[in-house]
Scaffold this motif. Structure first.
Motif, short mmCIF file in Angstrom:
data_model
loop_
_atom_site.label_atom_id
_atom_site.label_comp_id
_atom_site.label_asym_id
_atom_site.label_seq_id
_atom_site.Cartn_x
_atom_site.Cartn_y
_atom_site.Cartn_z
N UNK A 58 9.12 -1.24 -13.48
CA UNK A 58 9.43 -2.04 -12.29
C UNK A 58 10.85 -2.58 -12.35
N UNK A 59 11.41 -2.65 -13.54
CA UNK A 59 12.80 -3.09 -13.70
C UNK A 59 12.96 -4.60 -13.72
N UNK A 60 11.87 -5.36 -13.71
CA UNK A 60 12.00 -6.82 -13.71
C UNK A 60 12.68 -7.31 -15.00
N UNK A 61 12.33 -6.71 -16.15
CA UNK A 61 12.93 -7.16 -17.41
C UNK A 61 14.43 -6.89 -17.45
N UNK A 62 14.85 -5.85 -16.72
CA UNK A 62 16.29 -5.57 -16.66
C UNK A 62 17.02 -6.72 -15.98
N UNK A 63 16.32 -7.37 -15.04
CA UNK A 63 16.93 -8.48 -14.30
C UNK A 63 16.77 -9.81 -15.04
N UNK A 64 15.62 -10.00 -15.70
CA UNK A 64 15.34 -11.33 -16.26
C UNK A 64 15.97 -11.57 -17.63
N UNK A 65 16.18 -10.52 -18.41
CA UNK A 65 16.62 -10.73 -19.79
C UNK A 65 17.96 -11.49 -19.84
N UNK A 66 17.97 -12.68 -20.43
CA UNK A 66 19.22 -13.45 -20.47
C UNK A 66 20.19 -12.94 -21.54
N UNK A 67 19.71 -12.05 -22.39
CA UNK A 67 20.56 -11.56 -23.49
C UNK A 67 21.07 -10.15 -23.24
N UNK A 68 20.84 -9.63 -22.05
CA UNK A 68 21.23 -8.26 -21.73
C UNK A 68 20.78 -7.30 -22.84
N UNK A 69 19.53 -7.45 -23.20
CA UNK A 69 19.03 -6.71 -24.37
C UNK A 69 18.02 -5.62 -23.98
N UNK A 70 18.04 -5.22 -22.70
CA UNK A 70 17.05 -4.21 -22.27
C UNK A 70 17.77 -2.89 -22.00
N UNK A 71 17.22 -1.84 -22.58
CA UNK A 71 17.83 -0.51 -22.43
C UNK A 71 16.90 0.41 -21.65
N UNK A 72 17.50 1.28 -20.84
CA UNK A 72 16.73 2.36 -20.22
C UNK A 72 17.18 3.63 -20.95
N UNK A 73 16.35 4.06 -21.89
CA UNK A 73 16.77 5.12 -22.81
C UNK A 73 16.31 6.51 -22.38
N UNK A 74 17.24 7.45 -22.47
CA UNK A 74 16.85 8.86 -22.40
C UNK A 74 16.65 9.29 -23.85
N UNK A 75 15.55 9.96 -24.13
CA UNK A 75 15.23 10.33 -25.51
C UNK A 75 14.65 11.74 -25.53
#
Lengths: 202, 505
Positions: free
Chosen positions: B268-285
């Motif tokens: 949903x991408x909510x964590x990409x918006x809420x994380x105050x530490x910019x610690x969320x990655x969208x990884x290609x693996x």
């Protein structure tokens, strides 16, 4: 969006929308109507061994809505002569409800032509007589068209408007009920606050 | 009817399955078992021009609006359009395009469908009374999901029900029932959103979400914390779990500090918006990384995997001519109508496949001399190894469907209701095959063999985790090897049979 959301007003708007969407813009009969096979043969009076082009168009009787996905075969027979019938499976024509093919009659005389339609597992047929004349005689070059009512029905589900209106209304009533519930909760919370305190933020 | 793969190709495919199996076994015999290592990833959030769209709630709204418009079109064409499924946009778009491409989408983009989901979109907009702005309080009663239902058995039951509807009742050939089914799922999501907290329906009950959740273990895309230590030690507020003014809390109750698999993330991408530490990655693996991890496994997830495996095979079986002989035989034997006979046949085949799997697990334990990890634990653990087989057979099966049936979309776009319209001038275009059958045959066999090899690799990793000693690890895998060979050969045999298409084109 919240400013637009007022109890009652939204329900009326939704009902109007549901009626507009669910109400029938097309003729009432178009939901489910008998199917007609329009069979065209050319020439109308062929000679023996002459190729006769057969076109079968399957449409709704009143709206002209196409009947799609049918398989059509034609057969010519002379029951009085006890001979093998001539047959042809028709292929799809220019449109999806048009089926075309050709027959070739083997001898002069009165032939019984049968159009057989298979649609979603159901089968129906219509027959008509066709005169095959000697090639030297005066003949009608055609085309000649005949219409036959078939037992199939063309159309959509039985009560689409009811389903659609019902679905939209159920959802709107749910939102309305939840809205009233939220407002009454907020009101109870406000009443419970000590005098002079600021009202709760929406 | 569509032609199946030729006999020689069936034997070649079976030979490849055998050869690959014994080569891998020989390799494992030589190798010393080792713990899985980390894997390479590429973080899309580090790409400047992707970062903003990935975080944008407004973009998500407009993308979802497009999908909702298509959903409404499916409902309208299903209810009002022609009853002939091969010319009605609702059946073509739902079963030939969406349901088939969904598996491909999951394999590459994981839970991307949940980002697009129209059922969730409509429910969210209505419950929050907001399209993209964050509101701390919605209209929901926010009740907790019943404790007894905090598993995915409901989704398993819904999946069985959908398959029964699809194959037994012929939903794929009935546009109006397709529309009813779309509305039914909408109602389930809608009422759950108004009664229960967050997106409990997505987390526990949505069959599409849970199926894609299991398949997404294989996918090449993931959302993860960049550094889990930042979450655990450097973050006091856990905004990904609780939300803040920039975004909603995780709808499926995931905490990035401990999330290690794709199963319950709905992208949903909510964590990409809420994380105050910019610690969320969208990884290609690389594919299949979640399957070889030593993470937690669950009984309900294992049940879903085994049901997916069995239903995928059953799906193929129902499209071959021999299935009609089975149903006719049951009808004659039990003196029942078609639908009861179909239902008995369906649950009979499912039960047989599940029992066969459990039998192989019992065998796997029997051949190991040392103290075993236990029947239940091993049955759960090894089930994950069968995911690649289910996924790749699903892809192989769907490739034929898509190639043969997808072209029907071209005329249906011009005449979505089958009323004789010709909006784009393509209404009378004759639908043809997209990929030549010859190429399709090689693709199908290739996919089944790749799925088999992958499953063997995952089974090996699981055996390494569950058994001590080289000998026990090796012996425990042999029954699984037999089960996988049997299953892959069955898949190949099904693809070698003539197949009846689903929307009667």
């Amino acid at each position: 969006m919240m400013a637009l959301w007022r109890p009652g007003r939204v329900a009326v708007a939704a009902l109007a929308l549901a009626l507009a969407a669910g109400g029938d813009a097309r003729p009432a009969a178009a939901h489910s109507e008998p199917v007609v096979a329009r069979v065209t043969v050319q020439p109308a009076e062929p000679a023996p061994r002459e190729e006769v082009r057969v076109t079968v168009l399957l449409t709704g009787e009143r709206s002209g809505m196409p009947l799609l996905g049918a398989e059509v075969t034609v057969a010519g027979d002379m029951p009085a002569h006890k001979m093998a019938p001539v047959k042809a499976a028709l292929l799809r024509g220019a449109t999806r409800n048009e089926h075309v093919g050709s027959l070739s009659f083997t001898m002069t005389g009165s032939w019984e032509v049968t159009v057989n339609v298979l649609h979603q597992g159901e089968r129906d047929e219509a027959s008509f007589d066709m005169e095959v004349k000697p090639s030297t005689s005066q003949r009608d070059p055609g085309p000649a068209t005949r219409s036959f009512a078939l037992k199939f029905t063309a159309g959509s589900s039985s009560y689409p408007g009811v389903v659609l209106i019902g679905s939209i209304l159920v959802m709107v009533v749910t939102v309305e009920a939840a809205w009233f519930n939220k407002k009454s909760r907020e009101a109870r919370r406000r009443r419970g606050r000590p005098a002079g305190s600021s009202p709760a933020r929406p | 009817m569509t032609e199946g793969i030729p006999t020689w190709l069936f034997y070649t495919g079976s030979g490849l399955v055998m050869t690959a199996s014994f080569l891998l076994v020989a390799l494992y015999l030589r190798m010393q078992p080792a713990a899985p290592k980390g894997y390479a990833t590429f973080d899309l959030m580090r790409v400047p021009w992707l970062r903003r769209p990935l975080r944008s709630a407004m973009l998500k709204f407009f993308v979802r609006l497009t999908v909702v418009a298509l959903f409404v079109l499916i409902i309208l064409t299903g209810l009002y359009g022609t009853r002939y499924a091969g010319a009605n946009l609702s059946t073509i778009l739902s079963w030939t395009i969406w349901w088939i491409l969904l598996v491909l989408l999951i394999a590459f983009l994981g839970k991307a469908w949940c980002y697009l989901c129209p059922w969730d979109a409509i429910s969210c907009w209505a419950e929050r009374l907001s399209f993209w702005k964050v509101k701390r309080e919605g209209l929901s009663l926010n009740l907790r999901w019943p404790r007894r239902l905090r598993n995915i058995y409901l989704a398993v039951i819904l999946f069985l029900f959908l398959t029964w509807l699809e194959l037994g009742w012929g939903v794929t050939r009935r546009p109006e029932v397709t529309a009813y089914l779309g509305l039914l799922i909408l109602f389930l999501a809608f009422f759950a959103a108004f009664v229960f907290e967050r997106r409990a329906f997505c987390r526990y009950a949505c069959l599409v979400g849970r199926i894609s959740g299991m398949y997404a273990l294989f996918s090449s895309l993931e959302i993860r914390a960049r550094d889990r230590e930042v979450c655990r030690k450097g973050c006091q507020t856990r905004d990904c779990l609780h939300g803040n003014e920039r975004g909603y809390p995780c709808p499926t109750f995931q905490y990035l500090g401990s999330m290690e698999k794709n199963t319950y993330c709905i992208f949903c991408g909510e964590c990409l918006r809420t994380c105050p530490h910019d610690n969320v990655a969208v990884n290609v693996r690389f594919f299949g990384q979640d399957l070889v991890k030593t993470g937690r496994t669950r009984f309900d997830e294992a049940a879903m995997v085994i049901v997916m495996l069995a239903l995928t095979t059953f799906h193929g079986i129902t499209m071959i001519p021999q299935w009609y002989d089975v149903v006719d035989g049951l009808r004659a034997l039990l003196h029942v109508a078609y639908l009861p006979a179909f239902t008995i046949g369906m649950f009979g085949i499912l039960a047989a496949l599940v029992l066969l799997y459990l039998g192989f697990i019992r065998l796997s334990l029997a051949v190991v001399a040392q103290r075993s990890p236990g029947f239940r634990r091993l049955a759960v653990k090894y089930s994950y190894a069968f995911l690649p087989i289910a996924l790749f057979y699903h892809l192989a099966h769907n490739s034929t469907h898509f190639s043969v049936e997808a072209a029907a979309l071209v005329p249906a776009l011009s005449d979505p209701f089958g009323w004789g319209w010709n909006l784009f001038g393509t209404a009378n275009v004759k639908a043809g095959i997209l990929v030549p059958m010859g190429a399709l045959w090689y693709l199908q066999v290739g996919l089944i063999v790749v799925g088999h090899v992958w499953a063997l690799y995952v089974a090996h990793r699981i055996a390494v985790q569950e058994f001590e000693g080289h000998g026990s690890t090796f012996r425990s895998q042999l029954p699984m090897l037999l089960a996988m060979i049997a299953y892959s050969t069955l898949s190949l045999w099904i693809t070698a049979q003539p197949m009846e298409m689903r929307t009667a084109m």
